[in-house]
Design an enzyme around this catalytic site. Sequence first.
Site, PDB file in Angstrom:
ATOM      1  N   ASN A  10      -2.638 -10.247  16.876  1.00 23.52           N
ATOM      2  CA  ASN A  10      -3.255 -10.483  18.182  1.00 23.52           C
ATOM      3  C   ASN A  10      -4.733 -10.822  17.962  1.00 23.52           C
ATOM      4  O   ASN A  10      -5.527  -9.943  17.653  1.00 23.52           O
ATOM      5  CB  ASN A  10      -3.109  -9.205  19.035  1.00 23.52           C
ATOM      6  CG  ASN A  10      -3.894  -9.282  20.339  1.00 23.52           C
ATOM      7  OD1 ASN A  10      -4.282 -10.365  20.779  1.00 23.52           O
ATOM      8  ND2 ASN A  10      -4.119  -8.134  20.966  1.00 23.52           N
ATOM      9  N   LYS A  12      -6.893 -11.782  20.089  1.00 24.89           N
ATOM     10  CA  LYS A  12      -7.737 -11.490  21.260  1.00 24.89           C
ATOM     11  C   LYS A  12      -8.640 -12.696  21.562  1.00 24.89           C
ATOM     12  O   LYS A  12      -8.213 -13.828  21.381  1.00 24.89           O
ATOM     13  CB  LYS A  12      -8.540 -10.210  21.030  1.00 24.89           C
ATOM     14  CG  LYS A  12      -7.663  -9.053  20.548  1.00 24.89           C
ATOM     15  CD  LYS A  12      -8.354  -7.746  20.541  1.00 24.89           C
ATOM     16  CE  LYS A  12      -7.444  -6.708  19.916  1.00 24.89           C
ATOM     17  NZ  LYS A  12      -7.953  -5.360  20.007  1.00 24.89           N
ATOM     18  N   HIS A  97      -1.025  -4.517  27.192  1.00 21.01           N
ATOM     19  CA  HIS A  97      -2.010  -4.141  26.168  1.00 21.01           C
ATOM     20  C   HIS A  97      -3.066  -3.219  26.799  1.00 21.01           C
ATOM     21  O   HIS A  97      -3.441  -3.408  27.959  1.00 21.01           O
ATOM     22  CB  HIS A  97      -2.664  -5.395  25.591  1.00 21.01           C
ATOM     23  CG  HIS A  97      -3.465  -5.107  24.363  1.00 21.01           C
ATOM     24  ND1 HIS A  97      -4.721  -4.564  24.427  1.00 21.01           N
ATOM     25  CD2 HIS A  97      -3.182  -5.246  23.041  1.00 21.01           C
ATOM     26  CE1 HIS A  97      -5.187  -4.389  23.190  1.00 21.01           C
ATOM     27  NE2 HIS A  97      -4.261  -4.798  22.335  1.00 21.01           N
ATOM     28  N   GLU A  99      -6.131  -3.113  26.605  1.00 18.86           N
ATOM     29  CA  GLU A  99      -7.311  -3.798  27.152  1.00 18.86           C
ATOM     30  C   GLU A  99      -7.006  -4.403  28.524  1.00 18.86           C
ATOM     31  O   GLU A  99      -7.887  -4.475  29.384  1.00 18.86           O
ATOM     32  CB  GLU A  99      -7.799  -4.862  26.147  1.00 18.86           C
ATOM     33  CG  GLU A  99      -8.444  -4.194  24.935  1.00 18.86           C
ATOM     34  CD  GLU A  99      -8.335  -4.964  23.633  1.00 18.86           C
ATOM     35  OE1 GLU A  99      -8.052  -6.173  23.659  1.00 18.86           O
ATOM     36  OE2 GLU A  99      -8.519  -4.336  22.574  1.00 18.86           O
ATOM     37  N   GLU A 169       0.653   1.738  20.523  1.00 22.21           N
ATOM     38  CA  GLU A 169      -0.745   1.543  20.153  1.00 22.21           C
ATOM     39  C   GLU A 169      -1.587   2.660  20.768  1.00 22.21           C
ATOM     40  O   GLU A 169      -2.034   2.543  21.922  1.00 22.21           O
ATOM     41  CB  GLU A 169      -1.249   0.200  20.674  1.00 22.21           C
ATOM     42  CG  GLU A 169      -0.492  -0.992  20.152  1.00 22.21           C
ATOM     43  CD  GLU A 169      -1.356  -2.237  20.171  1.00 22.21           C
ATOM     44  OE1 GLU A 169      -1.655  -2.756  19.102  1.00 22.21           O
ATOM     45  OE2 GLU A 169      -1.753  -2.667  21.264  1.00 22.21           O
ATOM     46  N   GLY A 175      -9.078  -0.803  17.358  1.00 18.96           N
ATOM     47  CA  GLY A 175     -10.417  -1.328  17.061  1.00 18.96           C
ATOM     48  C   GLY A 175     -11.424  -0.272  16.661  1.00 18.96           C
ATOM     49  O   GLY A 175     -12.623  -0.544  16.608  1.00 18.96           O
ATOM     50  N   SER A 215      -5.780  -0.199  14.346  1.00 14.49           N
ATOM     51  CA  SER A 215      -6.476  -0.192  13.050  1.00 14.49           C
ATOM     52  C   SER A 215      -5.509  -0.194  11.872  1.00 14.49           C
ATOM     53  O   SER A 215      -5.781   0.404  10.829  1.00 14.49           O
ATOM     54  CB  SER A 215      -7.447   0.996  12.962  1.00 14.49           C
ATOM     55  OG  SER A 215      -8.432   0.886  13.976  1.00 14.49           O
TER      56      SER A 215
END
Length: 252
Positions: A10, A12, A97, A99, A169, A175, A215
Amino acid sequence: MSRKKIVAGNWKMNKSFQEADTLVEMILNQVNDFDEIIKIIIPPFPYLQTINTQLTKKDNFFLGAQNCHTHSNGAFTGEISANMLSSVGCKYVLIGHSERRQYFKENNTDFILKIKEVLKNNLSPILCIGETIHERKADNHFKVITEQLVNVLTAFSADEIHRFIIAYEPVWAIGTGETATTEQAQEMHAFIRGVVSGIFDATTADNISILYGGSCNAQNAQELFKCPDVDGGLIGGASLKADDFCKIIFSF
Ligand code: PEP
């Protein structure tokens, strides 16, 4: 058991068109045609069609999108539909996701509508779920994951679920450089499979690929992928470097 091993990158909102082009070429040059791992490249929208042309040169590379709208078409300025994604060669779409949940306030109702569009257009959803650090510290992670799964999956039939990929996730690992331990990942992946089995049946649960994301990198992928219920990874930061992404692909 027919579940597939999958590595999805991904990207992003990263990379210029030229950088994206180079990155894909470098990845394709390192992976041979006989590799049976499913590789999914999920670039920003403007690059989808060009990258698809590159990906079709190699076996088992597929195009994914980072999002889609809840409607097929119409007056939704700035949005992109699953129908459009399908027409440029996409096979997968990320849904839910963290985000999108956090910054765009998307919720289960959105995810259900989006997944209906995804399935209608013969694409596969990659449903992302995960708990925050507060939820884990409060020992609520299993409850949160159960709710995220039940609220979405019960809107679909077992036949439709066969086309899903689930990505676990943990939000605290995305991240941050902090990865779930192999014990934490295996424990949650087995739990997720149990929830799917409870809603549908054991065969459906056994056949669904569950990816770990957060990560995951060239150093820790091998350990994570050894876990019996971890079927691969959804990779953010490490998918932006060809060598790292390929090392992850070679980690099975
Ligand atoms: C992600 O955002 O899906 C992700 C897994 O990111 P990262 O690998 O950078 O933690």
